[in-house]
Each structure stands twice: as C-alpha cells, then as structure tokens.
Design an enzyme around this catalytic site. Structure first.
Site, PDB file in Angstrom:
ATOM      1  CB  SER A  71      42.363   0.823 -60.170  1.00  8.15           C
ATOM      2  OG  SER A  71      42.694  -0.435 -60.690  1.00  8.15           O
ATOM      3  CG  MET A  96      34.836  -6.655 -67.625  1.00  7.92           C
ATOM      4  SD  MET A  96      36.493  -7.310 -67.965  1.00  7.92           S
ATOM      5  CE  MET A  96      36.916  -8.022 -66.396  1.00  7.92           C
ATOM      6  CG  LEU A 151      36.870  -4.235 -78.666  1.00  7.06           C
ATOM      7  CD1 LEU A 151      37.932  -3.245 -79.133  1.00  7.06           C
ATOM      8  CD2 LEU A 151      35.801  -3.529 -77.848  1.00  7.06           C
ATOM      9  CG  HIS A 180      43.961 -10.779 -69.225  1.00  6.96           C
ATOM     10  ND1 HIS A 180      42.595 -10.811 -69.035  1.00  6.96           N
ATOM     11  CD2 HIS A 180      44.415 -12.014 -68.898  1.00  6.96           C
ATOM     12  CE1 HIS A 180      42.243 -12.011 -68.622  1.00  6.96           C
ATOM     13  NE2 HIS A 180      43.326 -12.759 -68.524  1.00  6.96           N
ATOM     14  CG  ASP A 213      42.769 -10.651 -81.813  1.00  5.99           C
ATOM     15  OD1 ASP A 213      42.006 -10.876 -80.851  1.00  5.99           O
ATOM     16  OD2 ASP A 213      43.678 -11.435 -82.143  1.00  5.99           O
ATOM     17  CG  ASP A 247      41.131 -11.449 -71.989  1.00  9.59           C
ATOM     18  OD1 ASP A 247      40.999 -10.213 -72.047  1.00  9.59           O
ATOM     19  OD2 ASP A 247      40.473 -12.161 -71.199  1.00  9.59           O
TER      20      ASP A 247
HETATM   21  C1  GAR Z   1      42.030  -5.441 -64.084  1.00 13.77           C
HETATM   22  O1  GAR Z   1      42.618  -6.414 -63.259  1.00 13.77           O
HETATM   23  C2  GAR Z   1      42.204  -5.814 -65.536  1.00 13.77           C
HETATM   24  O2  GAR Z   1      43.436  -6.413 -65.816  1.00 13.77           O
HETATM   25  C3  GAR Z   1      41.074  -6.798 -65.729  1.00 13.77           C
HETATM   26  O3  GAR Z   1      40.000  -6.212 -65.047  1.00 13.77           O
HETATM   27  C4  GAR Z   1      40.498  -5.458 -63.946  1.00 13.77           C
HETATM   28  C5  GAR Z   1      39.928  -4.079 -64.029  1.00 13.77           C
HETATM   29  O4  GAR Z   1      40.292  -3.323 -62.902  1.00 13.77           O
HETATM   30  N1  GAR Z   1      40.787  -7.009 -67.103  1.00 13.77           N
HETATM   31  C6  GAR Z   1      40.439  -8.186 -67.608  1.00 13.77           C
HETATM   32  O5  GAR Z   1      40.272  -9.184 -66.933  1.00 13.77           O
HETATM   33  C7  GAR Z   1      40.245  -8.191 -69.114  1.00 13.77           C
HETATM   34  N2  GAR Z   1      39.978  -9.499 -69.559  1.00 13.77           N
HETATM   35  P1  GAR Z   1      40.243  -1.751 -62.949  1.00 13.77           P
HETATM   36  O6  GAR Z   1      38.836  -1.397 -63.452  1.00 13.77           O
HETATM   37  O7  GAR Z   1      40.455  -1.318 -61.538  1.00 13.77           O
HETATM   38  O8  GAR Z   1      41.309  -1.256 -63.902  1.00 13.77           O
END
Ligand code: GAR
Length: 195
Positions: free
Chosen positions: A12, A89, A92, A108, A140, A144
């Site tokens: 999204s 997820m 890197l 995040h 980095d 997160d």
């Molecule tokens: C989002 O809430 C993003 O902030 C989180 O995963 C979700 C992905 O949603 N990211 C993390 O937790 C990174 N550590 P999306 O695929 O609908 O953008």
C-alpha cells in the site's frame, strides 16, 4: 530521479508512492521498477495495474550478499537513483547499503527508535503508550535503524484495538512517505542547481 521500490507484501505504501508520482505530486520523479522478494506479494499486481515494471527476486537458499547483489544489479541496470523500502521485510547487507549511499529510505510504523522490528504497532499498543506513529528514515545495515527524515505522531484513542490503531498509522504512512520524498527530491535538485 529514478525510483526503485522494494516490497515483500501488500504494497500500500508502494501504491501511494506510484500514485503520487503519476498524479504529479513528485515532479521529475519516475518509479522505474518494483522488486519483491516474495512471488505472492499482493503489491506486485498493484504495481502492474499502474504500469510499472515488476521483478520477483527470491532468496532461494542463496546468501544474503548474493541475493542483494542480484537486486542491486537490477536496480543499477534500470538507472535507479533512489531506493524506497515499502514493507520490504529483509535487512540489507553492507554492500547493498554502500551501493546507494544515503539513497535508500524506509518507512516504519512506530516513532523510531521505539519499537523496531515486526509488529511495531502491536508492540506500541502492548506497551500502553498514548502516542505512537510512523517514521521515514535513511537505511543502514541495522534493523529499522538510520537517521530519521520525518516522523508523525498518531494518538491512541479510547476503545482502540491494534487493528484500528494500525489502520490510522497506515493512513499517515501513506502521506508521510510522500512528504519525505518531496523534501528529499527538492534537496537533491537544489544541490544539482548549486553544483
Ligand atoms: C507498513 O506498515 C510498513 O511501515 C511496515 O510494513 C507495512 C507494509 O505495508 N514496515 C515495517 O514494519 C518495516 N520494519 P504495505 O506493504 O501495505 O506498505
């Protein structure tokens, strides 16, 4: 500015970035590729519907460095200048981070450095904090982690569940990511103008 987006799932935030670019909110930007490390990521269809090239590059038992090297090569081949992680997820590797110095950003769903890692919204909910939110930051090699570019607070309301709180955070993520990109892109073009 050629943008590459990395996803692992729903996509999204990725869709919000593509829509902002296509709607003219991020002038002189183009999303040239969306790469997923999961073949069943729902975000892939959203990218294709919007006419953006998609690639699936799975880890398939390779080392993290080998996997990342293939992703970096695909990004470089397409002239990507800025990499946006959007629900990607995986950590890197140092060589990935060094391939795009200060040009990899992530979103995040918490006010980092609080609640890094998985299920950040639930971590904040369970901790009972009244204010949580979302963060866009440089990436980095750590989880997160990296200098913060922008944050936005989201208040926990009476009667909130993890789901309702997460939904309000997600809504803010979508606009925060665009705001951060607008700031970054204008900073780059100021730098180019004065160079
Ligand atoms: C989002 O809430 C993003 O902030 C989180 O995963 C979700 C992905 O949603 N990211 C993390 O937790 C990174 N550590 P999306 O695929 O609908 O953008």
């Amino acid at each position: 500015m050629n943008i590459g987006i990395l996803i692992s799932g729903r996509g999204s935030n990725m869709a919000a970035i593509i829509d902002a670019v296509m709607g003219g909110e991020l002038p002189d930007c183009e999303v040239v590729v969306v790469i997923s490390d999961k073949s069943d990521a729902a975000g892939l269809a959203k990218a294709r519907e919007r006419g953006v090239e998609t690639l699936v590059i799975e880890r398939r038992g390779r080392t993290r460095e080998e996997h990342d090297a293939e992703i970096v090569a695909a990004l470089k081949e397409r002239g990507v200048e800025l990499v946006c992680l959007a629900g990607y997820m995986r950590l890197l590797s140092p060589s990935f981070v060094q391939a795009f110095p200060n040009k990899i950003i992530n979103i995040h769903p918490s006010l980092l450095p609080a609640f890094p890692g998985l299920d950040a919204q639930k971590q904040a909910f369970d901790a009972g904090v009244e204010i949580t939110g979302c963060t866009v930051h440089y990436v980095d090699e750590l989880l997160d982690h990296g200098p913060v570019i922008l944050q936005r607070q989201v208040r926990r309301l009476p009667g909130d569940t993890v789901e309702t709180l997460s939904a309000r955070i997600l809504e803010q993520e979508h606009t925060l990511y665009i705001e951060a990109l607008r700031i970054l892109v204008s900073t780059y073009s100021d730098g180019a103008a004065s160079a």
